[in-house]
Design a protein around this motif. Structure first.
Motif, PDB file in Angstrom:
ATOM      1  N   ASP A  60     111.330  28.656  52.323  1.00 18.16           N
ATOM      2  CA  ASP A  60     112.427  27.700  52.651  1.00 18.16           C
ATOM      3  C   ASP A  60     112.730  26.956  51.286  1.00 18.16           C
ATOM      4  N   LYS A  61     113.687  27.414  50.563  1.00 16.46           N
ATOM      5  CA  LYS A  61     114.076  27.180  49.211  1.00 16.46           C
ATOM      6  C   LYS A  61     114.613  25.628  49.220  1.00 16.46           C
ATOM      7  N   ALA A  62     115.061  25.102  50.346  1.00 17.43           N
ATOM      8  CA  ALA A  62     115.323  23.743  50.330  1.00 17.43           C
ATOM      9  C   ALA A  62     114.312  22.692  50.409  1.00 17.43           C
ATOM     10  N   ALA A  63     113.151  23.043  51.091  1.00 17.46           N
ATOM     11  CA  ALA A  63     111.839  22.614  51.439  1.00 17.46           C
ATOM     12  C   ALA A  63     111.128  22.563  50.173  1.00 17.46           C
ATOM     13  N   TYR A  64     111.212  23.788  49.278  1.00 17.25           N
ATOM     14  CA  TYR A  64     110.371  23.904  47.762  1.00 17.25           C
ATOM     15  C   TYR A  64     110.910  22.768  47.064  1.00 17.25           C
ATOM     16  N   LYS A  65     112.464  22.547  47.059  1.00 16.32           N
ATOM     17  CA  LYS A  65     112.750  21.848  46.148  1.00 16.32           C
ATOM     18  C   LYS A  65     112.802  20.348  46.488  1.00 16.32           C
ATOM     19  N   LYS A  66     112.419  19.939  47.797  1.00 13.49           N
ATOM     20  CA  LYS A  66     111.985  18.748  48.015  1.00 13.49           C
ATOM     21  C   LYS A  66     110.809  18.265  47.418  1.00 13.49           C
ATOM     22  N   VAL A  67     109.870  19.183  47.126  1.00 17.05           N
ATOM     23  CA  VAL A  67     108.633  18.953  46.782  1.00 17.05           C
ATOM     24  C   VAL A  67     108.749  18.904  45.144  1.00 17.05           C
ATOM     25  N   ASP A  68     109.189  19.992  44.553  1.00 20.41           N
ATOM     26  CA  ASP A  68     109.077  20.269  43.448  1.00 20.41           C
ATOM     27  C   ASP A  68     110.354  19.632  42.447  1.00 20.41           C
ATOM     28  N   PHE A  69     111.487  19.275  43.111  1.00 22.81           N
ATOM     29  CA  PHE A  69     112.332  18.559  42.377  1.00 22.81           C
ATOM     30  C   PHE A  69     112.338  16.996  42.912  1.00 22.81           C
ATOM     31  N   ASP A  70     112.874  16.853  44.098  1.00 23.59           N
ATOM     32  CA  ASP A  70     113.021  15.629  44.611  1.00 23.59           C
ATOM     33  C   ASP A  70     111.838  14.633  44.426  1.00 23.59           C
ATOM     34  N   ILE A  71     110.509  15.171  44.475  1.00 20.17           N
ATOM     35  CA  ILE A  71     109.506  13.898  44.607  1.00 20.17           C
ATOM     36  C   ILE A  71     109.509  13.599  42.965  1.00 20.17           C
ATOM     37  N   PRO A  72     109.236  14.254  42.126  1.00 14.90           N
ATOM     38  CA  PRO A  72     109.066  13.773  40.631  1.00 14.90           C
ATOM     39  C   PRO A  72     110.540  13.059  40.124  1.00 14.90           C
ATOM     40  N   VAL A  73     111.590  13.573  40.616  1.00 14.59           N
ATOM     41  CA  VAL A  73     112.827  12.847  40.049  1.00 14.59           C
ATOM     42  C   VAL A  73     112.688  11.529  40.762  1.00 14.59           C
ATOM     43  N   ASN A  74     112.499  11.407  42.100  1.00 17.29           N
ATOM     44  CA  ASN A  74     112.621  10.083  42.612  1.00 17.29           C
ATOM     45  C   ASN A  74     111.539   9.175  42.105  1.00 17.29           C
ATOM     46  N   ALA A  75     110.502   9.707  41.742  1.00 13.33           N
ATOM     47  CA  ALA A  75     109.107   8.983  41.045  1.00 13.33           C
ATOM     48  C   ALA A  75     109.912   8.558  39.777  1.00 13.33           C
ATOM     49  N   ALA A  76     110.500   9.195  39.021  1.00 11.55           N
ATOM     50  CA  ALA A  76     110.925   8.865  37.777  1.00 11.55           C
ATOM     51  C   ALA A  76     112.224   7.529  37.917  1.00 11.55           C
ATOM     52  N   LYS A  77     112.851   7.919  38.946  1.00  7.97           N
ATOM     53  CA  LYS A  77     113.797   6.548  39.329  1.00  7.97           C
ATOM     54  C   LYS A  77     113.075   5.374  39.576  1.00  7.97           C
ATOM     55  N   ILE A  78     112.139   5.182  40.567  1.00  4.00           N
ATOM     56  CA  ILE A  78     111.329   4.248  41.013  1.00  4.00           C
ATOM     57  C   ILE A  78     110.391   3.750  39.623  1.00  4.00           C
ATOM     58  N   GLY A  79     109.871   4.714  38.999  1.00  4.85           N
ATOM     59  CA  GLY A  79     108.969   4.203  37.744  1.00  4.85           C
ATOM     60  C   GLY A  79     109.994   3.357  36.842  1.00  4.85           C
ATOM     61  N   ILE A  80     110.976   3.793  36.562  1.00  3.21           N
ATOM     62  CA  ILE A  80     111.832   3.227  35.593  1.00  3.21           C
ATOM     63  C   ILE A  80     112.255   1.614  36.069  1.00  3.21           C
ATOM     64  N   GLU A  81     112.526   1.539  37.466  1.00  4.50           N
ATOM     65  CA  GLU A  81     112.652   0.290  38.026  1.00  4.50           C
ATOM     66  C   GLU A  81     111.410  -0.730  37.920  1.00  4.50           C
ATOM     67  N   ASN A  82     110.390  -0.057  37.795  1.00  4.13           N
ATOM     68  CA  ASN A  82     109.161  -0.829  38.136  1.00  4.13           C
ATOM     69  C   ASN A  82     108.305  -0.983  36.900  1.00  4.13           C
ATOM     70  N   GLY A  83     109.152  -0.722  35.686  1.00  7.15           N
ATOM     71  CA  GLY A  83     108.660  -0.860  34.228  1.00  7.15           C
ATOM     72  C   GLY A  83     107.673   0.249  33.759  1.00  7.15           C
ATOM     73  N   PHE A  84     107.622   1.409  34.336  1.00  8.70           N
ATOM     74  CA  PHE A  84     106.581   2.134  33.725  1.00  8.70           C
ATOM     75  C   PHE A  84     107.306   2.642  32.522  1.00  8.70           C
TER      76      PHE A  84
END
Length: 226
Positions: free
Chosen positions: A84-108
């Motif tokens: 499932d390519k959509a499920a694959y993308k949720k892990v390999d793309f969405d998680i790190p990109v969402n982490a970056a969004k949160i990280g910037i908001e939290n001062g990393f």
């Protein structure tokens, strides 16, 4: 010495588990927060374990907390997501990109990502294209420094059993020694070297976006002074 707080995503994977082990022993870090789907059983005075629903941005953001460096070691396989390519993308793309969004908001200030050799958003290969798209998206975030670590074949002990993998690893160790000159970038590499390189780079004042293939990973892994 200013001690730092690290957040590790993918802490139970091949590289992630080694990153956590090293960070817990490193006096430069006084807190290591791992974001995981289930309890790991790890205990350490420096360790904070947060059980997270990565599909729930509110939960992801709440558990993320404040800190200095993000280590994104998350990744899946076609077998795990049953193609499932959509499920694959949720892990390999969405998680790190969402982490970056949160990280910037939290001062990393810094973001270290396990990517892949050959990552290219224009690739016809789904995996390499996805890795390239992830890198491209992450470059847009205003971190002080970003490191993309692009190993080829990874060597090390996984928590999961993969049929034929031990034989393949032995074969790759022998074959890799034959790759010299411009072909060195294709060499197999130990997870501990990638993990060490990521941590050493995170402690270095090196603004901007940086890419690490085999030789640069090995150099960074050995140079604990950077």
């Amino acid at each position: 010495m200013n001690q730092q707080t690290a957040v590790v995503i993918g802490a139970t994977g091949l590289i992630g588990q080694v990153v956590v082990e090293i960070l817990l022993k490193d006096p430069s870090f006084n807190k290591v927060r791992i974001l995981v789907r289930a309890k790991t059983g790890l205990t350490n005075p420096k360790l904070e374990e947060k059980i997270v629903d990565f599909n729930d941005m509110d939960d992801f953001s709440k558990k993320f907390g404040k800190g200095d460096v993000i280590f994104s070691c998350v990744g899946t396989t076609q077998k795990k997501v049953q193609g499932d390519k959509a499920a694959y993308k949720k892990v390999d793309f969405d998680i790190p990109v969402n982490a970056a969004k949160i990280g910037i908001e939290n001062g990393f200030k810094k973001f270290m990502l396990v990517s892949s050799f050959g990552a290219d958003e224009n690739s016809k290969n789904f995996y390499l294209k996805l890795k390239g798209e992830t890198e491209n998206s992450l470059k847009a975030f205003p971190f002080e420094s970003i490191g993309f670590f692009q190993p080829s074949i990874l060597l090390g002990e996984r928590n999961e059993y993969r049929s034929g993998e031990q034989f393949a690893k032995k074969l790759m160790r022998v074959f890799s020694k034959l790759l010299i000159g411009s072909y060195k970038k294709y060499r197999a590499i130990d997870a501990i070297d990638v993990a060490s390189a990521m941590i050493n780079e995170s402690k270095r004042h090196n603004p901007g976006v940086h890419f690490f293939e085999y030789e640069r990973i090995m150099q960074a892994a050995k140079d604990s002074t950077i």
